[in-house]
Enzyme design. Structure first.
Site, PDB file in Angstrom:
ATOM      1  N   LYS A   8       0.785  -1.319   0.030  1.00 27.00           N
ATOM      2  CA  LYS A   8      -0.028  -0.124   0.046  1.00 27.00           C
ATOM      3  C   LYS A   8       0.980   1.291  -0.004  1.00 27.00           C
ATOM      4  O   LYS A   8       1.997   1.304   0.588  1.00 27.00           O
ATOM      5  CB  LYS A   8      -0.949  -0.234   1.281  1.00 27.00           C
ATOM      6  CG  LYS A   8      -0.014  -0.124   2.550  1.00 27.00           C
ATOM      7  CD  LYS A   8       0.290   1.154   3.115  1.00 27.00           C
ATOM      8  CE  LYS A   8       0.874   1.051   4.300  1.00 27.00           C
ATOM      9  NZ  LYS A   8       1.647   2.322   4.818  1.00 27.00           N
ATOM     10  N   PRO A  90       9.833  -4.519   0.021  1.00 27.42           N
ATOM     11  CA  PRO A  90      10.923  -4.394   0.918  1.00 27.42           C
ATOM     12  C   PRO A  90      10.598  -3.826   2.175  1.00 27.42           C
ATOM     13  O   PRO A  90       9.223  -2.927   2.377  1.00 27.42           O
ATOM     14  CB  PRO A  90      11.690  -2.867   0.157  1.00 27.42           C
ATOM     15  CG  PRO A  90      10.597  -2.453  -0.701  1.00 27.42           C
ATOM     16  CD  PRO A  90       9.955  -3.460  -0.932  1.00 27.42           C
ATOM     17  N   ALA A  93       9.904   0.383   4.591  1.00 28.29           N
ATOM     18  CA  ALA A  93       9.597   1.300   3.444  1.00 28.29           C
ATOM     19  C   ALA A  93       8.550   2.106   3.421  1.00 28.29           C
ATOM     20  O   ALA A  93       8.329   2.743   2.607  1.00 28.29           O
ATOM     21  CB  ALA A  93       9.836   0.421   1.990  1.00 28.29           C
ATOM     22  N   LEU A  95       5.621   0.570   3.197  1.00 30.56           N
ATOM     23  CA  LEU A  95       4.703   0.005   2.347  1.00 30.56           C
ATOM     24  C   LEU A  95       3.827  -1.107   2.974  1.00 30.56           C
ATOM     25  O   LEU A  95       2.850  -1.832   2.090  1.00 30.56           O
ATOM     26  CB  LEU A  95       5.534  -0.782   1.348  1.00 30.56           C
ATOM     27  CG  LEU A  95       6.381   0.172   0.355  1.00 30.56           C
ATOM     28  CD1 LEU A  95       7.157  -0.310  -0.750  1.00 30.56           C
ATOM     29  CD2 LEU A  95       5.523   1.640  -0.305  1.00 30.56           C
ATOM     30  N   SER A  99       2.865  -6.423   7.328  1.00 28.40           N
ATOM     31  CA  SER A  99       1.459  -6.203   7.937  1.00 28.40           C
ATOM     32  C   SER A  99       0.516  -7.253   6.780  1.00 28.40           C
ATOM     33  O   SER A  99      -0.303  -8.050   7.275  1.00 28.40           O
ATOM     34  CB  SER A  99       0.849  -4.924   7.855  1.00 28.40           C
ATOM     35  OG  SER A  99       1.616  -4.183   9.277  1.00 28.40           O
ATOM     36  N   ASP A 132      -1.675  -1.216  10.792  1.00 30.22           N
ATOM     37  CA  ASP A 132      -2.213  -1.222   9.250  1.00 30.22           C
ATOM     38  C   ASP A 132      -2.406  -2.531   8.830  1.00 30.22           C
ATOM     39  O   ASP A 132      -2.943  -2.625   7.665  1.00 30.22           O
ATOM     40  CB  ASP A 132      -1.084  -0.594   8.283  1.00 30.22           C
ATOM     41  CG  ASP A 132       0.103  -1.047   8.362  1.00 30.22           C
ATOM     42  OD1 ASP A 132       0.437  -1.971   9.184  1.00 30.22           O
ATOM     43  OD2 ASP A 132       1.087  -0.515   7.665  1.00 30.22           O
TER      44      ASP A 132
END
Length: 270
Positions: A8, A90, A93, A95, A99, A132
């Site tokens: 994400k 990665p 980061a 991203l 999660s 998240d």
């Protein structure tokens, strides 16, 4: 069972205040992108976890995938499994790769063993693994508040844009980033701001972590500047860093040549 945990980006990230429980309240828009890991979960006589691709720091027992399995195993009579995770997303980061892997493990176990765990309960498990993590149980654009677990689906699409995401060889500690954040109430809610045209987002849709990360890692700020110089309509660091993305109205070829060879560059037509 094989699944493909996605990543994400955050379309803005505002840390609004610190909570009594030590966590922070935030506002953000989670937007799914198609950078993917590969997760295989199969029934086994004994539990095994292995990984390939990008090296994973820490002990295997500390991996969120393993923790997700333990959570379900504690409450349900399921057999052991063999899990293999091939990492492409990665870490450090911003991203959400770890999660996402955990959430997809929950989803896989629920489906593989026909546990019929309802959505709300699955969300509770996910939140125990990361703030998240619940987002990756639905993979749709959402406006998130609280720790990131209070989500409202929003009708946001960026299908007219190309995304270019650049990850330098920098690992930003989320814990350290939060230690250096100064919470502040937003003047305008992100939910309203992202309703404006993307060309109005610059300077309005913010990431509060940029100030700390840019000071600590100037190369991250340079990525953002380069993306704007190359014509990005909007650019922002994702999460607590260190990946930075740009939204372009047309495909931008050759941008990889502007960055050192050890930078990861990912592109997608949204």
């Amino acid at each position: 069972m094989i699944t493909y945990p996605i990543a994400k980006v955050n379309l803005g990230l505002l840390v609004t205040d610190k909570r009594p429980d030590g966590f922070h309240n935030l506002e953000t828009i989670f937007y799914p992108i198609q950078m993917q890991d590969t997760l295989e979960v199969v029934e086994s006589d004994q539990f095994q976890f292995s990984s390939s691709g990008i090296a994973i720091d820490g002990k295997p027992d500390d991996n969120l995938v393993v923790k997700a399995f333990r959570l379900i195993k504690d409450d349900y009579e399921i057999p052991d499994v063999k899990i293999h995770l091939h990492k492409t997303i990665p870490s450090g980061a911003g991203l959400g790769g770890g999660s996402s892997d955990a959430a997809y493990t929950l989803r896989s176990l629920n489906e593989l063993f026909k546990l019929e765990i309802e959505g709300e309960k699955l969300m509770e498990y996910a939140l125990q693994l990361g703030s998240d993590c619940p987002f990756f149980l639905q993979d749709k654009p959402v406006f998130a508040t609280g720790r990131g677990e209070k989500m409202v689906e929003i009708p946001l699409t960026l299908k007219e844009y190309y995304l270019i995401l650049v990850k330098p060889p920098v690992h930003v500690s989320t814990a350290l980033a939060y230690q250096n954040i100064v919470p502040q109430k937003p003047r305008l809610s992100l939910r309203g701001l992202v309703g404006f045209p993307v060309n109005k987002w610059k300077g309005n849709v913010l990431n509060h972590f940029e100030k700390y990360v840019f000071q600590a890692y100037p190369e991250v700020e340079q990525i953002k500047q380069t993306l704007y110089e190359q014509g990005a309509t909007f650019a922002l660091m994702s999460g607590s860093g260190s990946a930075v993305y740009g939204l372009f109205r047309s495909e931008k070829r050759g941008i990889e040549k502007l960055f050192p060879e050890d930078y990861q560059v990912f592109r997608q037509r949204l």
